[in-house]
Each structure stands twice: as C-alpha cells, then as structure tokens.
Design a protein around this motif. Structure first.
Motif, PDB file in Angstrom:
ATOM      1  N   UNK A  23      40.511  66.953  58.983  1.00 30.25           N
ATOM      2  CA  UNK A  23      41.315  66.759  60.037  1.00 30.25           C
ATOM      3  C   UNK A  23      41.554  68.167  60.960  1.00 30.25           C
ATOM      4  N   UNK A  24      41.919  69.201  59.877  1.00 31.37           N
ATOM      5  CA  UNK A  24      42.123  70.512  60.645  1.00 31.37           C
ATOM      6  C   UNK A  24      40.883  71.051  61.578  1.00 31.37           C
ATOM      7  N   UNK A  25      39.832  70.727  60.883  1.00 30.17           N
ATOM      8  CA  UNK A  25      38.474  71.220  61.681  1.00 30.17           C
ATOM      9  C   UNK A  25      38.428  70.277  62.868  1.00 30.17           C
ATOM     10  N   UNK A  26      38.263  69.059  62.653  1.00 36.18           N
ATOM     11  CA  UNK A  26      38.329  68.351  64.010  1.00 36.18           C
ATOM     12  C   UNK A  26      39.677  68.838  65.124  1.00 36.18           C
ATOM     13  N   UNK A  27      40.552  69.076  64.694  1.00 35.59           N
ATOM     14  CA  UNK A  27      41.824  69.491  65.538  1.00 35.59           C
ATOM     15  C   UNK A  27      41.406  70.838  66.070  1.00 35.59           C
ATOM     16  N   UNK A  28      40.770  71.658  65.421  1.00 34.25           N
ATOM     17  CA  UNK A  28      40.404  73.083  65.977  1.00 34.25           C
ATOM     18  C   UNK A  28      39.386  72.827  66.613  1.00 34.25           C
ATOM     19  N   UNK A  29      38.282  71.983  66.538  1.00 30.37           N
ATOM     20  CA  UNK A  29      37.259  71.705  67.814  1.00 30.37           C
ATOM     21  C   UNK A  29      37.855  71.277  69.077  1.00 30.37           C
ATOM     22  N   UNK A  30      38.726  70.360  69.073  1.00 29.62           N
ATOM     23  CA  UNK A  30      39.493  69.784  70.104  1.00 29.62           C
ATOM     24  C   UNK A  30      40.222  70.787  70.928  1.00 29.62           C
ATOM     25  N   UNK A  31      40.969  71.567  70.182  1.00 24.51           N
ATOM     26  CA  UNK A  31      41.629  72.695  70.838  1.00 24.51           C
ATOM     27  C   UNK A  31      40.674  73.756  71.479  1.00 24.51           C
ATOM     28  N   UNK A  32      39.635  74.186  70.945  1.00 18.31           N
ATOM     29  CA  UNK A  32      38.522  75.115  71.392  1.00 18.31           C
ATOM     30  C   UNK A  32      38.030  74.560  72.642  1.00 18.31           C
ATOM     31  N   UNK A  33      37.455  73.263  72.493  1.00 20.33           N
ATOM     32  CA  UNK A  33      37.126  72.718  73.864  1.00 20.33           C
ATOM     33  C   UNK A  33      38.410  72.764  75.049  1.00 20.33           C
ATOM     34  N   UNK A  34      39.279  72.446  74.613  1.00 19.85           N
ATOM     35  CA  UNK A  34      40.589  72.581  75.674  1.00 19.85           C
ATOM     36  C   UNK A  34      40.430  73.704  76.163  1.00 19.85           C
ATOM     37  N   UNK A  35      40.666  74.896  75.150  1.00 18.73           N
ATOM     38  CA  UNK A  35      40.491  76.332  75.753  1.00 18.73           C
ATOM     39  C   UNK A  35      39.341  76.606  76.615  1.00 18.73           C
ATOM     40  N   UNK A  36      38.205  76.184  75.929  1.00 20.74           N
ATOM     41  CA  UNK A  36      36.794  76.368  76.974  1.00 20.74           C
ATOM     42  C   UNK A  36      36.824  75.584  78.138  1.00 20.74           C
ATOM     43  N   UNK A  37      37.399  74.456  78.325  1.00 14.47           N
ATOM     44  CA  UNK A  37      37.513  73.836  79.590  1.00 14.47           C
ATOM     45  C   UNK A  37      38.399  74.738  80.361  1.00 14.47           C
ATOM     46  N   UNK A  38      39.702  75.252  80.028  1.00 16.86           N
ATOM     47  CA  UNK A  38      40.405  76.020  80.978  1.00 16.86           C
ATOM     48  C   UNK A  38      39.630  77.423  81.355  1.00 16.86           C
TER      49      UNK A  38
END
Length: 121
Positions: A29-44
């Motif tokens: 769960x933590x791994x997937x949450x980190x991937x999504x958070x990084x994707x949001x950061x990258x999109x920004x």
C-alpha cells in the motif's frame, strides 16, 4: 482512506514485493501510494515546464547574452535563497499566504527597513 484493488502482471508484482522486502517501503500500500504521489509531483513539474515554455515562446526576443541571463538567474536565485533561509529560521510572522514576498515580507525576514528594500530589493 479509500481502498482499491489492483491486478498486476507477475513481473510487476514481484518488483513491488521486492521493494517492500528490501525495506524501501513498509507495505505494498505504501509503495503504491508513493508511486501515485510521485506521479502527481511529476505532473506538476511537467505542467510548470510547459507553462515556462509557453511563456518563453510568447515573450519578446532579447539582446541579452547567455552570460547576462545566467548572471541574472544566479542573482535572483541568491536573493530567493536568503529569503527561504530567513523564513526557515522563523524570522517574521511566517510565510506569505500567496507564496510571494512583498517589500514588507522582505523587510521582516531580512531585517532591513521597507525603504532599504525598495531601494535595493
């Protein structure tokens, strides 16, 4: 907290489990949450890059040399660095609400009078 169920190919699941086993994450769960958070950061970051490109394309050409542009950027980075360090040290009443520093913010954080900021800032 929302819950989802995800199906992954074996290779991807093995990779994710390996990240947890190596201690990089506490759980899948933590791994997937980190991937999504990084994707949001990258999109920004990508959106900011696109905006900067559009701003550059819309701007007027300049006769400034690359050395002039680099020197101005470095000077601006130094000024912003001083403000960030002052803010981090707790000088003044905290960060500006909108993320922009005005003359009063600079005076509080830099310890200079508003007049000095207007003359030199």
């Amino acid at each position: 907290m929302a819950k989802i169920s995800v199906s992954l190919p074996y290779e991807l699941m093995a990779w994710a489990e390996q990240q947890v086993a190596e201690g990089r994450y506490d759980s899948l769960d933590a791994y997937v949450a980190d991937l999504v958070a990084r994707d949001i950061d990258d999109a920004g970051k990508l959106a900011a890059s696109h905006a900067a490109i559009e701003e550059g394309l819309a701007s007027e050409p300049t006769d400034d040399s690359m050395a002039d542009v680099t020197a101005r950027r470095d000077r601006d980075d130094d000024t912003l660095g001083v403000l960030r360090r002052s803010w981090a040290q707790g000088i003044g009443s905290g960060p500006p609400v909108d993320g922009n520093f005005n003359a009063a913010d600079i005076a509080r954080r830099g310890g200079r009078s508003g007049e000095a900021v207007r003359k030199h800032g």
